[in-house]
Scaffold this motif. Structure first.
Motif, PDB file in Angstrom:
ATOM      1  N   VAL A 112       0.818  -1.209   0.000  1.00  0.00           N
ATOM      2  CA  VAL A 112       0.000   0.000   0.000  1.00  0.00           C
ATOM      3  C   VAL A 112       0.854   1.262   0.000  1.00  0.00           C
ATOM      4  CG1 VAL A 112      -1.629   1.354   1.394  1.00  0.00           C
ATOM      5  CG2 VAL A 112      -1.995  -1.101   1.046  1.00  0.00           C
ATOM      6  N   VAL A 113       1.801   1.327   0.918  1.00  0.00           N
ATOM      7  CA  VAL A 113       2.546   2.570   1.128  1.00  0.00           C
ATOM      8  C   VAL A 113       3.696   2.711   0.136  1.00  0.00           C
ATOM      9  CG1 VAL A 113       3.914   3.899   2.767  1.00  0.00           C
ATOM     10  CG2 VAL A 113       1.914   2.632   3.557  1.00  0.00           C
ATOM     11  N   SER A 114       4.536   1.697   0.047  1.00  0.00           N
ATOM     12  CA  SER A 114       5.769   1.838  -0.730  1.00  0.00           C
ATOM     13  C   SER A 114       5.569   1.619  -2.220  1.00  0.00           C
ATOM     14  CB  SER A 114       6.820   0.851  -0.214  1.00  0.00           C
ATOM     15  OG  SER A 114       7.101   1.095   1.146  1.00  0.00           O
ATOM     16  N   VAL A 115       4.600   0.777  -2.583  1.00  0.00           N
ATOM     17  CA  VAL A 115       4.375   0.461  -3.995  1.00  0.00           C
ATOM     18  C   VAL A 115       3.101   1.118  -4.514  1.00  0.00           C
ATOM     19  CG1 VAL A 115       4.059  -1.395  -5.671  1.00  0.00           C
ATOM     20  CG2 VAL A 115       5.587  -1.729  -3.726  1.00  0.00           C
ATOM     21  N   GLY A 116       2.018   1.032  -3.738  1.00  0.00           N
ATOM     22  CA  GLY A 116       0.731   1.517  -4.207  1.00  0.00           C
ATOM     23  C   GLY A 116       0.682   3.005  -4.481  1.00  0.00           C
ATOM     24  N   ARG A 117       1.290   3.802  -3.627  1.00  0.00           N
ATOM     25  CA  ARG A 117       1.196   5.252  -3.818  1.00  0.00           C
ATOM     26  C   ARG A 117       1.840   5.720  -5.112  1.00  0.00           C
ATOM     27  NH1 ARG A 117       2.172   6.968   2.561  1.00  0.00           N
ATOM     28  NH2 ARG A 117       0.057   6.392   3.254  1.00  0.00           N
ATOM     29  N   PRO A 118       3.067   5.312  -5.425  1.00  0.00           N
ATOM     30  CA  PRO A 118       3.647   5.735  -6.714  1.00  0.00           C
ATOM     31  C   PRO A 118       2.851   5.219  -7.919  1.00  0.00           C
ATOM     32  CG  PRO A 118       5.360   4.975  -5.228  1.00  0.00           C
ATOM     33  CD  PRO A 118       4.058   4.613  -4.587  1.00  0.00           C
ATOM     34  N   LEU A 119       2.379   3.981  -7.868  1.00  0.00           N
ATOM     35  CA  LEU A 119       1.626   3.428  -8.993  1.00  0.00           C
ATOM     36  C   LEU A 119       0.282   4.119  -9.155  1.00  0.00           C
ATOM     37  CD1 LEU A 119       2.301  -0.413  -8.691  1.00  0.00           C
ATOM     38  CD2 LEU A 119       3.332   1.216 -10.282  1.00  0.00           C
ATOM     39  N   LEU A 120      -0.375   4.441  -8.042  1.00  0.00           N
ATOM     40  CA  LEU A 120      -1.658   5.126  -8.111  1.00  0.00           C
ATOM     41  C   LEU A 120      -1.497   6.509  -8.715  1.00  0.00           C
ATOM     42  CD1 LEU A 120      -4.682   4.986  -7.402  1.00  0.00           C
ATOM     43  CD2 LEU A 120      -4.113   5.988  -5.187  1.00  0.00           C
ATOM     44  N   ALA A 121      -0.459   7.226  -8.320  1.00  0.00           N
ATOM     45  CA  ALA A 121      -0.221   8.551  -8.886  1.00  0.00           C
ATOM     46  C   ALA A 121       0.009   8.462 -10.384  1.00  0.00           C
ATOM     47  CB  ALA A 121       0.973   9.201  -8.190  1.00  0.00           C
ATOM     48  N   ARG A 122       0.717   7.413 -10.814  1.00  0.00           N
ATOM     49  CA  ARG A 122       1.002   7.238 -12.240  1.00  0.00           C
ATOM     50  C   ARG A 122      -0.252   6.895 -13.025  1.00  0.00           C
ATOM     51  NH1 ARG A 122       5.291   2.693 -13.621  1.00  0.00           N
ATOM     52  NH2 ARG A 122       6.461   3.955 -12.112  1.00  0.00           N
ATOM     53  N   GLY A 123      -1.151   6.096 -12.408  1.00  0.00           N
ATOM     54  CA  GLY A 123      -2.329   5.639 -13.126  1.00  0.00           C
ATOM     55  C   GLY A 123      -3.543   6.550 -13.019  1.00  0.00           C
ATOM     56  N   ARG A 124      -3.469   7.598 -12.201  1.00  0.00           N
ATOM     57  CA  ARG A 124      -4.633   8.460 -11.987  1.00  0.00           C
ATOM     58  C   ARG A 124      -5.141   9.060 -13.290  1.00  0.00           C
ATOM     59  NH1 ARG A 124      -4.587  13.709 -11.594  1.00  0.00           N
ATOM     60  NH2 ARG A 124      -2.337  13.742 -11.168  1.00  0.00           N
ATOM     61  N   SER A 125      -4.253   9.457 -14.182  1.00  0.00           N
ATOM     62  CA  SER A 125      -4.668  10.117 -15.418  1.00  0.00           C
ATOM     63  C   SER A 125      -5.513   9.196 -16.293  1.00  0.00           C
ATOM     64  CB  SER A 125      -3.446  10.601 -16.203  1.00  0.00           C
ATOM     65  OG  SER A 125      -2.609   9.503 -16.528  1.00  0.00           O
ATOM     66  N   ALA A 126      -5.324   7.870 -16.164  1.00  0.00           N
ATOM     67  CA  ALA A 126      -6.088   6.933 -16.994  1.00  0.00           C
ATOM     68  C   ALA A 126      -7.566   6.902 -16.607  1.00  0.00           C
ATOM     69  CB  ALA A 126      -5.492   5.541 -16.884  1.00  0.00           C
TER      70      ALA A 126
END
Length: 202
Positions: free
Chosen positions: A96-110
């Motif tokens: 959630v913290v170390s992996v999810g946050r960067p990936l979520l920020a990257r995928g938000r635009s989709a």
């Protein structure tokens, strides 16, 4: 220091299954030695440039451990070792913290949200905190929180890992039973509650 790019995978893609498994076991032992040496010789604040972001040496070792646990589960399914490892609290926290946050920020635009839209979802496994995801046109968040409200639907996992782009694992050595490929999840059966109001809704 900086890690190598994904071109490092090319030689392994040309190996037979038997040679690939031998290389995998050999490199797992090497990874163990490297992680132990890093813990012994490097400051915990030592930065490593990895896939476009900067992480610390302890993070990198923990992430490699998580990857090995998740993809062992891909091959073996829900055996006792997999379930015990996947239920470790550090696995959820790291995801959630170390992996999810960067990936979520990257995928938000989709998500292609309108200016007055907001996406909210909760992923739930009984007996644990919910994973709460939020996003709008400018921000995205993921966190752990106490369960709240009833689940609205039950998640149906995909039949493979095409959604995350994970490579299909090699065929296990002769005599090793292979289970059907499982989705990349790591938290067992889960339910999901989502809320994505349309423009103008309350």
């Amino acid at each position: 220091m900086e890690t190598r790019g994904f071109d490092r995978e090319a030689p392994y893609r040309r190996l037979s299954d038997t040679d690939l498994w031998s290389a995998f076991l050999r490199n797992c032992a090497h990874l163990t030695d490297i992680a132990a040496a890093a813990a012994r010789d490097l400051s915990p604040d030592t930065e490593i440039v990895w896939t476009g972001r900067t992480v610390t040496a302890p993070f990198f070792a923990e992430h490699m451990r998580e990857e090995l646990i998740l993809h062992r589960w891909d091959l073996t399914g829900d055996d006792r070792t997999a379930v015990r490892a996947l239920n470790e609290p550090w696995m959820t926290e790291h995801s959630v913290v170390s992996v999810g946050r960067p990936l979520l920020a990257r995928g938000r635009s989709a998500l292609a949200l309108a200016p007055d839209e907001r996406f909210v979802a909760r992923l739930r496994t009984p007996g644990t905190d919910d994973v709460v995801l939020t996003a709008d046109t400018t921000t995205a968040g993921i966190r752990l929180a106490a369960p709240e409200g009833p689940p609205r639907s039950r998640a149906t996992p995909p039949p493979d890992c095409s959604s995350c782009g994970a490579a299909v694992p090699p065929t296990p050595p002769a005599g090793t039973a292979r289970r059907a490929r499982r989705p990349c999840a790591g938290r067992g059966p889960s339910s999901v509650a989502t809320d994505r109001p349309r423009p103008g809704s309350s």
